[in-house]
Every structure is written in C-alpha cells, then in structure tokens.
Design an enzyme around this catalytic site. Structure first.
Site, PDB file in Angstrom:
ATOM      1  N   ASP A   8       0.807  -1.223   0.000  1.00 25.92           N
ATOM      2  CA  ASP A   8       0.000   0.000   0.000  1.00 25.92           C
ATOM      3  C   ASP A   8       0.840   1.273   0.000  1.00 25.92           C
ATOM      4  O   ASP A   8       1.965   1.302   0.471  1.00 25.92           O
ATOM      5  CB  ASP A   8      -0.958   0.008   1.197  1.00 25.92           C
ATOM      6  N   GLU A  30      -0.621  -1.818   5.345  1.00 24.61           N
ATOM      7  CA  GLU A  30       0.377  -1.734   6.424  1.00 24.61           C
ATOM      8  C   GLU A  30       0.295  -0.394   7.110  1.00 24.61           C
ATOM      9  O   GLU A  30       0.530  -0.286   8.304  1.00 24.61           O
ATOM     10  CB  GLU A  30       1.787  -1.969   5.860  1.00 24.61           C
TER      11      GLU A  30
HETATM   12 ZN   LIG Z   1       5.145   3.871   6.150  1.00 25.99          ZN
HETATM   13 ZN   LIG Z   2       6.525   1.254   5.184  1.00 31.11          ZN
END
Ligand SMILES: [Zn+2]
Ligand SMILES: [Zn+2]
Length: 391
Positions: free
Chosen positions: A84, A141
């Site tokens: 991401d 994440e």
């Molecule tokens: Zn980051």
């Molecule tokens: Zn990262």
C-alpha cells in the site's frame, strides 16, 4: 555467497515493475490494480499455488522446493512484503512519478513488492531448496493492520507457515547495508483521545465557568511527566498530543475540549504503565478543576519483537549477501510501528532494514525508493530461503 548474478540479470525487469507500481499507487485495502498485478506475476512465474483475497486484497504465492523438507528445521518459510501507498502528494518530479493525485508510494512499498516479486521469480525458476517458500503480499500496512486481516483469514494455518521474515528500506542507511536487532525493534503504537467537559460561559466572568481549555492545557503539561518521571529511564516511551480542539470564538470560555495523540512503548509492561498513568493524570487534573475528563485508549500495533534465533539467522544471511562489515545486528530500536508485529506474535521471525541511501525520509513527498538496493534485497530473500531450507 554475495549478490546472486542471476538476480542482477533481472534488474531492469524488477525496476520496470517498481516504476509501474510507483506510478499507480493505491491506499490501504483498496488495491485492485496492485494485487491483480502481483497475482498475475506469481502465476506467470509458475508458483504452485496463488491465493488472492486474504485480508481482502492480500495475495499469497507458494513455491515448492525440489523435495520435501526433512529433519527438525522449518518446512515452510514465509517472506512478506507490503503493497500500500500513502495519502501524500508526490514532489519527486521523477518520470515514473505518481499519476494519482494525492496518493504516493512514499514508504517504498513499491520497492518492497518489486523485490519480493524478483525473489519469487528466482525461486520459482531455480527451486534450489527443500520444503516450501510462501510469499506474502499484504495490504494496509499504513495503519490498517493488513497483516492481522490476512491472519484472520487463516494465512498462517492455511499455508502451514513455520517462520516468517519481513524487510523495510531505511533512508540514511547506505545502500548495500542491513540493520537488525533481536528483541523489540519497533514500538507499540496506541491511539489516545481525551474528552474534557467543563462549563462554558462569558470570557469576562470566568469565575462562573469551568474552563475546558485551561484543563486541557494542564493535562498536556502533566502528561509529559509520565515519560519523564514514571517510566524507568533505561526503558523507552513516547507520549505526543498532536491535536487540541477547544473553543470557537474569542469571548466565550469553551465548555469542551478534545485532545488526540499517540503513545509508543517497546514492552507490554511500559505500555500498561503508560495507559494507567494517562488515565490517572487525565481524570485527576480534571477533578481538581471541577471538570470531568475521559480517556479513550486504543491499542493498535503491538511492539515488533524479533525472535533471537531468527534474527541471528537473518543477520548471517545478510552478511553472506553483502559482507560481514555491512550488517549492523544491534541497531537501536525505533519508536515507529509496523503491523509485522502481529505475525511475529504467532510465529518465530525477524524484520530487517535494508539501506536506502541518502534519500528523503519515509513518508516525505520527495522520498523515493532506491533501485540500487534491489539486488541486495532480492538476494537476501533468495538466500534466506535457500539457507533456511537446504536442498
Ligand atoms: Zn510507512
Ligand atoms: Zn513502510
């Protein structure tokens, strides 16, 4: 056993993937293009199994070695990359810069994804290992706990993962160098919100009010005594109040105030202490001023604790790739957070940093993943599998 020549030969192809991903950043779980890109590559490389939709948009590939692993060592070793991007507007001016307004790969997950794809291609072609390599491409994440979402969809059990490894680029660390440490390497990240209720009124008649803004100001000050005077100085903690909302005009004492911020810690004991003291300070300060205040404390990512044996193993692999003097196996821990922490709560594993050279910092609009790091990162992944699962 330095950088693998065959992987050097892949460089222009991996760079092309990286730039394609960089130009088309997607956020959190909303990764239709990125996850389709990854799944299509895994199939083209000849992965024995390709699974999609874990943690909504996570992708998993399985590569079986030449024979089944035997003995007491691990049989299935997983490597994890994040996919991401961030809601940042890019200012690099690179020819492959983001084509999507307000979205950017400012944390290098484009590079992480491309490197793990490169390792998958190599491992699928060579299969110079026993047992199975599992490559994990996760969403969200950046604050969305995508790793946990994939675990809730059965990641560890479905693929019978014995050990798992993670890697992140690190601006400021020279290209070709690695850094790691056993134990806590990154912090727990907790959200805190303080709501204060006083009694509003005329700014010129303050004796008839309970000033929520003044109470909030006292709380901001006093909270800093928790880190300075309650946490053992040899341990680490951070409390940062980052928003303070109160009032709407210059002649009214505000009735309410809301503060938000973050608390970071490296151990469960310090995390418990910080939460307990926060509550006491918030409620106590409010009480002495005749106001009420409540603390909402939300535990997000736990501390990322590297397994000691897996860390020693990972450092050895990194040394084999890049040379003994280019691996720091006792780096200082960082107070940033990472959802790989959920994975190593359930399986032994280790998270390593790879040098990104003299780039802008992570999450900065001028940040760019350093493509010169690719042969080191891909060779690290490949050697890790070949060493953990000897054929
Ligand atoms: Zn980051
Ligand atoms: Zn990262």
């Amino acid at each position: 056993m330095p950088i693998i020549n065959r992987i050097v030969d892949y460089q222009s192809e991996i760079v092309a993937w990286r730039r394609d991903l960089h130009a088309h950043p997607e956020l959190m779980y909303d990764l239709p293009r990125t996850s389709a890109f990854v799944a299509e590559k895994l199939k083209a490389f000849g992965c024995d199994e390709v699974a999609t939709g874990l943690g909504r948009t996570g992708v998993v590939g399985v590569i079986r070695g030449r024979k089944a692993a035997n003995g007491s060592g691990p049989k299935v070793v997983a490597l994890r990359a994040d996919m991401d991007a961030l809601p940042v507007t890019e200012i690099t001016g690179a020819p492959y810069a983001s084509t999507v307004a307000g979205k950017m790969h400012a944390c290098g997950h484009d590079g992480h994804t491309a490197m793990l794809l490169g390792a998958t291609k190599y491992l699928s072609e060579t299969r110079n290992f026993a047992g199975s390599a599992v490559v994990v491409f996760q969403p969200a994440e950046e604050g969305g706990a995508g790793a946990r979402a994939m675990m809730e969809d059965g990641l560890l059990e479905r693929f019978a993962i014995d050990e798992i490894y993670g890697m992140h680029n690190f601006p400021g660390l020279p290209v070709g160098e690695f850094a790691i440490r056993p134990g806590a390497i990154m912090a727990a990240s907790d959200y805190l919100e303080i709501s204060i209720e006083g009694r509003g009124g005329h700014a010129a008649r303050p004796h008839l009010t309970v000033d929520a803004l003044l109470v909030g100001a006292q709380i901001v000050n006093q909270l800093q005594s928790i880190v300075a005077r309650n946490v053992d100085p040899v341990n680490s903690a951070v409390i940062s109040i980052c928003t303070f909302k109160a009032g709407h005009t210059d002649n009214v004492v505000p009735q309410t105030a809301v503060l938000t911020g973050t608390a970071r810690s490296l151990t469960a004991q310090v995390q418990d202490l910080v939460e307990a003291r926060l509550r006491e300070v918030v409620e106590g300060i409010a009480k002495i001023h005749g106001a009420t205040a409540t603390l909402e404390y939300e535990r997000n990512y736990p501390p990322l604790v590297n397994d000691a044996r897996a860390t020693a193993f990972a450092a050895d692999v990194a040394r084999a790739v890049t040379g003994a003097d280019r691996v720091d196996d006792a780096m200082a821990p960082l107070m940033i957070a990472e959802d790989f922490s959920f994975l190593v709560q359930k399986r032994p594993g280790a998270y390593i940093f790879i040098g990104n050279g003299d780039s802008a910092g992570l999450h900065h609009p001028a940040y760019d993943f350093n493509e010169e790091a690719i042969p080191y990162g891909v060779s690290y992944w490949a050697r890790l599998i070949e060493t953990a699962l000897p054929a």
